[in-house]
Write a protein that holds these residues in place. Sequence first.
Motif, PDB file in Angstrom:
ATOM      1  N   UNK A 208       0.810  -1.229   0.000  1.00  0.00           N
ATOM      2  CA  UNK A 208       0.000   0.000   0.000  1.00  0.00           C
ATOM      3  C   UNK A 208       0.842   1.278   0.000  1.00  0.00           C
ATOM      4  N   UNK A 209       2.047   1.220   0.548  1.00  0.00           N
ATOM      5  CA  UNK A 209       2.853   2.440   0.552  1.00  0.00           C
ATOM      6  C   UNK A 209       3.301   2.791  -0.870  1.00  0.00           C
ATOM      7  N   UNK A 210       3.486   1.766  -1.721  1.00  0.00           N
ATOM      8  CA  UNK A 210       3.823   2.057  -3.126  1.00  0.00           C
ATOM      9  C   UNK A 210       2.676   2.830  -3.764  1.00  0.00           C
TER      10      UNK A 210
ATOM     11  N   UNK B 164       7.786  -2.000   7.926  1.00  0.00           N
ATOM     12  CA  UNK B 164       6.865  -1.310   8.823  1.00  0.00           C
ATOM     13  C   UNK B 164       7.307   0.138   9.055  1.00  0.00           C
ATOM     14  N   UNK B 165       8.600   0.418   8.852  1.00  0.00           N
ATOM     15  CA  UNK B 165       9.061   1.799   8.989  1.00  0.00           C
ATOM     16  C   UNK B 165       8.376   2.690   7.946  1.00  0.00           C
ATOM     17  N   UNK B 166       8.297   2.167   6.704  1.00  0.00           N
ATOM     18  CA  UNK B 166       7.633   2.931   5.648  1.00  0.00           C
ATOM     19  C   UNK B 166       6.135   3.018   5.951  1.00  0.00           C
ATOM     20  N   UNK B 167       5.574   1.887   6.374  1.00  0.00           N
ATOM     21  CA  UNK B 167       4.139   1.818   6.660  1.00  0.00           C
ATOM     22  C   UNK B 167       3.743   2.835   7.726  1.00  0.00           C
ATOM     23  N   UNK B 168       4.503   2.829   8.844  1.00  0.00           N
ATOM     24  CA  UNK B 168       4.083   3.731   9.925  1.00  0.00           C
ATOM     25  C   UNK B 168       4.377   5.189   9.568  1.00  0.00           C
TER      26      UNK B 168
END
Lengths: 425, 181
Positions: free
Chosen positions: A27-29, A284-288
């Motif tokens: 989802x971050x993409x 998760x770093x990108x996600x959060x």
Amino acid sequence: MLATIFILSFLFCLIIGVPISLALAIPTVIYFYWVDISLQMIPARMFAGLDTFLMLAIPFFMFAGRVMNDAGITERIVAFSKAITGATRGGLAKVNVVANMFMAGISGSATADAAAIGSILIPAMKKDGYSDVYSVAVTAISSIIGPIIPPSIVFILYGALTGTSVIALFLAGIVPGIMLGLSFIVVIHLQGKRLNFPVGEPTSLRLFGKTMIQSAFSMAVPLVILGGLLGGVFTPTESGAIASFLAMFAGFVLYRQLKGRHMWGILQSSALDTANVMILVATSTVFSWVLAAENIPTATAKLLLAISHNPYVLLLFINVLLLFLGTFMDTFPAMIITTPVLLPAVKQLGVDPLHFGIIMTINLMIGAVTPPVGLCIYIASSIGKTTVEAAAWAMRWLFLASIVVLLAVTYIPWFSMSVPRLFGY
Amino acid sequence: MSIGNPFDVTNPGRERSWQSSVVHCLKYLDNAVYRVVELCTVITMGLMVSIILAQVFYRYVIGYSIIWSEEAGRHLLIWTTFLGAGLLAKRRGFMSITVFVDLLPPRLRFLADALADTLSTMLMGVIAFYGFKLVQITMAQQAIVSGIPMGFIYLCMPIGASLFVFHTIIHYIGMLDRGKQ
């Protein structure tokens, strides 16, 4: 709108079985593409998420756990535990719990403990006359003590995620871990009378002394680690390296059970364990980061506080939520995904992040023994050759005891906070 | 895991179609790559433990602090992680939620798995591509202590992500081949 798409695409990926670590990044993409941020940010942020010294502690404790399984430490701990509780009714079942409490002081992982102790005690319990399913049940549930009594990989991860002191978390886990162990022993004792459990071999003071000396080195490991951390002799990361060294020393020099040929397998499997958790940390770093950019943690906090402003009610709600999540998600991903979302709400209610870390860890560890997804019970039942469902049913009273401890730790902060306060945290 | 040498023409087995020989070669390559990467992760993992132990040992026993050990440990962790991700792709060993897809009938289950793998592979493709761009940019930067160009540290990301794509594609080629027979 964008936030909704973000969350929905994440849930979709999870449900169709995309690896959780990758489901966090997909989802971050979409998000980065949509708001026109360079996609280069994704690998850059993943790298930054891993590039911290504290994270190094996780592979070290994973390595130490693997070494211990081959080093002959478990046999000695089991022998000493037998000398303590072996002679009572339901002796071997209690030995299982006590051995797990001692192992918890060396290893930081429940799965390593379940495999190590289960492979020795499940066959022994069966031979002694316990049912297959009960032997598996006791092994699975006692292994959850592993990450609660320090050292603990789960605490290191929580500390890295929230900035809470790892040493304080280690100290806070001591009392709840012992409470879990004692509550299991009480349940086994009560069941023992009703179900007529076998009485174990008699013990003697001489046996007690002999096994204590033989296992003394392993017993000293947690003291060295905690003492070194409290005295500022080494950092949590270095304590992981020290634990690895002590385990190797015991295996190669003291017990001479570890051989050079074991090292390939140990290094290979601990590298794979490390990669599995660390990829999760990276994505998760990108996600959060996206969660924070979209103010999702604040929105969740509002939502949770709309349910109730009463900390007791809200903590109960969060506990139920996490127990539910824990039934179908492994401990590490569940912690990584929920911590940034839940912590702001919990902080607003005045719950100490340290206290919350202990609640969360116990809760998610209980999740690790509840099917359909529970690594510990899977490992134990594959050793004992039973079905997971039957073992889970045999575990019901022990499970209930762990829930009682969870609630006690949730509502009486003293259990987790007293020891760290004693040392000034 | 081990399959014979694909170039061994003396193999007395049955005749193979050329497609199946190609698949055989690919699988051989797949295993060979896996073995090499496995050796690399064992080395990085071993170095990581040894270096941090040396750090503590030097500080307390010899009374001299190694300055580069902390940085080296961090960078080895990153290499272990991304190379390990490549290995996990071949072993299909990532943590994932399977309770929902387990409920599906076999055909739908296969479709869900294929979709999940397509999405994962696309993501890893993105990471490989942009990771490589990042490598090119960061070649000019140097690691603070060791002075190694940061690009070499970032290099593990495109490598690991490409390994993931490689192993996943070969997994599916192997499955299609088996389906045909």
